[in-house]
Design a protein around this motif. Structure first.
Motif, short mmCIF file in Angstrom:
data_model
loop_
_atom_site.label_atom_id
_atom_site.label_comp_id
_atom_site.label_asym_id
_atom_site.label_seq_id
_atom_site.Cartn_x
_atom_site.Cartn_y
_atom_site.Cartn_z
N MET A 27 -86.75 -89.22 -55.57
CA MET A 27 -86.03 -88.01 -55.18
C MET A 27 -84.54 -88.34 -54.98
SD MET A 27 -88.81 -86.45 -52.55
CE MET A 27 -87.68 -85.60 -51.49
N SER A 28 -84.26 -89.48 -54.35
CA SER A 28 -82.86 -89.88 -54.11
C SER A 28 -82.14 -90.08 -55.43
CB SER A 28 -82.78 -91.17 -53.31
OG SER A 28 -83.47 -91.01 -52.12
N LEU A 29 -82.82 -90.75 -56.39
CA LEU A 29 -82.19 -91.02 -57.68
C LEU A 29 -81.89 -89.72 -58.42
CD1 LEU A 29 -84.26 -94.10 -58.92
CD2 LEU A 29 -81.89 -94.08 -58.17
N GLU A 30 -82.85 -88.79 -58.35
CA GLU A 30 -82.63 -87.51 -59.03
C GLU A 30 -81.49 -86.72 -58.38
OE1 GLU A 30 -86.36 -85.56 -59.67
OE2 GLU A 30 -86.80 -86.95 -61.32
N GLY A 31 -81.39 -86.81 -57.06
CA GLY A 31 -80.33 -86.13 -56.33
C GLY A 31 -78.97 -86.74 -56.65
N LEU A 32 -78.96 -88.05 -56.72
CA LEU A 32 -77.72 -88.80 -56.97
C LEU A 32 -77.14 -88.47 -58.34
CD1 LEU A 32 -76.40 -90.91 -55.14
CD2 LEU A 32 -77.49 -92.67 -56.49
N GLU A 33 -78.05 -88.22 -59.27
CA GLU A 33 -77.65 -87.91 -60.65
C GLU A 33 -76.73 -86.68 -60.69
OE1 GLU A 33 -80.29 -88.30 -64.68
OE2 GLU A 33 -81.09 -87.12 -63.03
N LYS A 34 -76.97 -85.75 -59.75
CA LYS A 34 -76.21 -84.49 -59.76
C LYS A 34 -74.88 -84.62 -59.00
CE LYS A 34 -80.58 -82.17 -59.75
NZ LYS A 34 -81.58 -81.96 -58.73
N GLU A 35 -74.72 -85.72 -58.29
CA GLU A 35 -73.51 -85.88 -57.47
C GLU A 35 -72.33 -86.46 -58.27
OE1 GLU A 35 -72.99 -84.78 -54.45
OE2 GLU A 35 -75.07 -84.07 -54.29
N LYS A 36 -71.11 -86.03 -57.88
CA LYS A 36 -69.92 -86.54 -58.56
C LYS A 36 -69.36 -87.72 -57.79
CE LYS A 36 -68.67 -82.05 -60.34
NZ LYS A 36 -68.67 -80.87 -59.51
N GLU A 37 -68.44 -88.46 -58.46
CA GLU A 37 -67.79 -89.59 -57.80
C GLU A 37 -67.04 -89.10 -56.55
OE1 GLU A 37 -64.95 -92.62 -59.76
OE2 GLU A 37 -66.81 -92.58 -60.96
N ASN A 38 -67.00 -89.94 -55.55
CA ASN A 38 -66.33 -89.65 -54.28
C ASN A 38 -67.04 -88.60 -53.42
OD1 ASN A 38 -64.20 -91.46 -54.13
ND2 ASN A 38 -63.03 -90.27 -55.63
N GLY A 75 -81.41 -96.35 -40.04
CA GLY A 75 -82.58 -96.50 -39.17
C GLY A 75 -82.35 -95.77 -37.86
N GLY A 76 -83.46 -95.56 -37.15
CA GLY A 76 -83.37 -94.90 -35.84
C GLY A 76 -82.80 -93.50 -35.96
N ASN A 77 -83.06 -92.86 -37.10
CA ASN A 77 -82.57 -91.50 -37.37
C ASN A 77 -81.04 -91.40 -37.22
OD1 ASN A 77 -83.20 -89.00 -38.29
ND2 ASN A 77 -83.70 -88.14 -36.29
N SER A 78 -80.34 -92.48 -37.56
CA SER A 78 -78.87 -92.51 -37.48
C SER A 78 -78.29 -92.75 -38.87
CB SER A 78 -78.42 -93.65 -36.56
OG SER A 78 -79.11 -93.55 -35.35
N PHE A 79 -77.06 -92.29 -39.06
CA PHE A 79 -76.44 -92.38 -40.39
C PHE A 79 -74.99 -92.83 -40.31
CE2 PHE A 79 -79.75 -89.26 -40.24
CZ PHE A 79 -80.46 -89.42 -41.41
N ILE A 80 -74.50 -93.43 -41.40
CA ILE A 80 -73.06 -93.70 -41.45
C ILE A 80 -72.48 -92.92 -42.63
CG2 ILE A 80 -72.95 -95.95 -40.29
CD1 ILE A 80 -73.10 -97.27 -43.05
N LYS A 81 -71.21 -92.55 -42.46
CA LYS A 81 -70.57 -91.77 -43.53
C LYS A 81 -70.12 -92.73 -44.64
CE LYS A 81 -68.83 -87.78 -41.07
NZ LYS A 81 -67.62 -87.08 -40.67
N ALA A 82 -70.31 -92.29 -45.90
CA ALA A 82 -69.89 -93.13 -47.03
C ALA A 82 -69.45 -92.24 -48.17
CB ALA A 82 -71.05 -94.01 -47.45
N LYS A 83 -68.73 -92.84 -49.13
CA LYS A 83 -68.33 -92.07 -50.31
C LYS A 83 -68.96 -92.70 -51.54
CE LYS A 83 -64.30 -89.51 -49.10
NZ LYS A 83 -62.87 -89.48 -48.98
N LEU A 84 -69.41 -91.85 -52.45
CA LEU A 84 -70.07 -92.35 -53.65
C LEU A 84 -69.04 -92.98 -54.58
CD1 LEU A 84 -72.75 -92.55 -55.16
CD2 LEU A 84 -72.28 -90.34 -56.15
#
Lengths: 149, 121
Positions: free
Chosen positions: A46-57, A65-74
């Motif tokens: 599912m992640s790979l299919e979702g990623l396919e639709k995303e643009k750079e940046n 983990g622990g239901n926590s996230f960090i912000k990142a840019k593609l």
């Protein structure tokens, strides 16, 4: 059938049933493990299919983990790292990664089907064994009660 | 020791205990062997993947939870060394298994004679 022979068969069936129960437990635990692997692979797909639709940046939230996230840019959606086992991971294109995950899902599904088949065979044997066990117990009880009269 | 076992002659009790110990050791050896065989399979799969990979492909090696960039040649050498080591361990465990099975078979024959002595004709 003589009483001694029936008692011997009863003992044999009881041992067989214990062994079959152990086999069934082992098979069930392997099926549970395979199910967990399949869930993991399905999420990866599912992640790979979702990623396919995303643009750079694109902005992403990466789970740590622990239901926590960090912000990142593609940075580059066409370069992914896929684990090959034995602590080795290889850079792959998105398409290659999707193929690998798909193949792994197919193989895992095959293993799950084979394990489920084995489990139903064991369950059938257990049910036949229990039936025979109960009928032998009934015969022995009947014999005992006729003696007591 | 179970109550039934304590009724047996001391020599037979000893043999039965030895048999149970051998059985436990065999289970441990078999579990170790299975683990080694699984690792070996994984290493072989990774090696075959390396063969299909171009020399300039970026490869990573996991160290704990981190992935560290490395080179194909280095990974291939490491994997081949690991394969050799695992093969040696598998051979040693196989020999141990064989020896344990022979010991158990001998003991089983003796126990069968102990527990079902041939009645004189």
């Amino acid at each position: 059938m003589e009483k001694d022979k029936r008692e011997e068969e009863l003992r044999r069936i009881s041992i067989e049933l214990r062994l079959l129960e152990q086999t069934a437990e082992a098979l069930q635990s392997r099926i549970d493990m395979i199910n967990a692997v399949m869930t993991d692979l399905t999420y990866a797909n599912m992640s790979l299919e979702g990623l396919e639709k995303e643009k750079e940046n694109s902005e992403l939230l990466v789970p740590i983990g622990g239901n926590s996230f960090i912000k990142a840019k593609l940075d580059n959606s066409d370069k992914l790292i896929v684990g090959m086992g034995a602590s080795v991971s290889v850079e792959k294109t998105l398409q290659e990664a999707k193929e690998i995950v798909k193949k792994r899902l197919e193989n895992t599904e095959k293993t799950r089907l084979s394990l489920q088949q084995q489990l139903s065979q064991v369950a059938e044997k257990m049910s036949a064994g229990r039936e025979r066990f109960e009928s032998l117990v009934a015969e022995l009880r009947k014999e005992q009660s006729s003696k007591d009269v | 020791m179970t109550e039934e076992m304590s009724k047996l002659p001391p020599q037979v009790q000893e043999r039965l205990l030895r048999y149970q110990q051998l059985q436990q050791t065999l289970q441990t050896v078999l579990a170790q062997k299975q683990q080694v065989e699984l690792e070996l399979m994984e290493v072989e799969q990774a090696l075959s993947e390396m063969q299909k990979t171009a020399d300039d492909t970026t490869i990573y090696k996991s160290i704990g939870t981190l992935l560290v960039k490395t080179e194909k040649a280095k990974v291939t050498t490491d994997l081949n060394e690991r394969k050799e080591l695992l093969n040696t361990r598998a051979t040693v465990l196989g020999k141990q298994e064989e020896r344990l099975r022979t010991q158990m078979k001998d003991l089983q024959t003796k126990l069968q004679q102990d527990l079902n002595p041939v009645s004189p004709s």
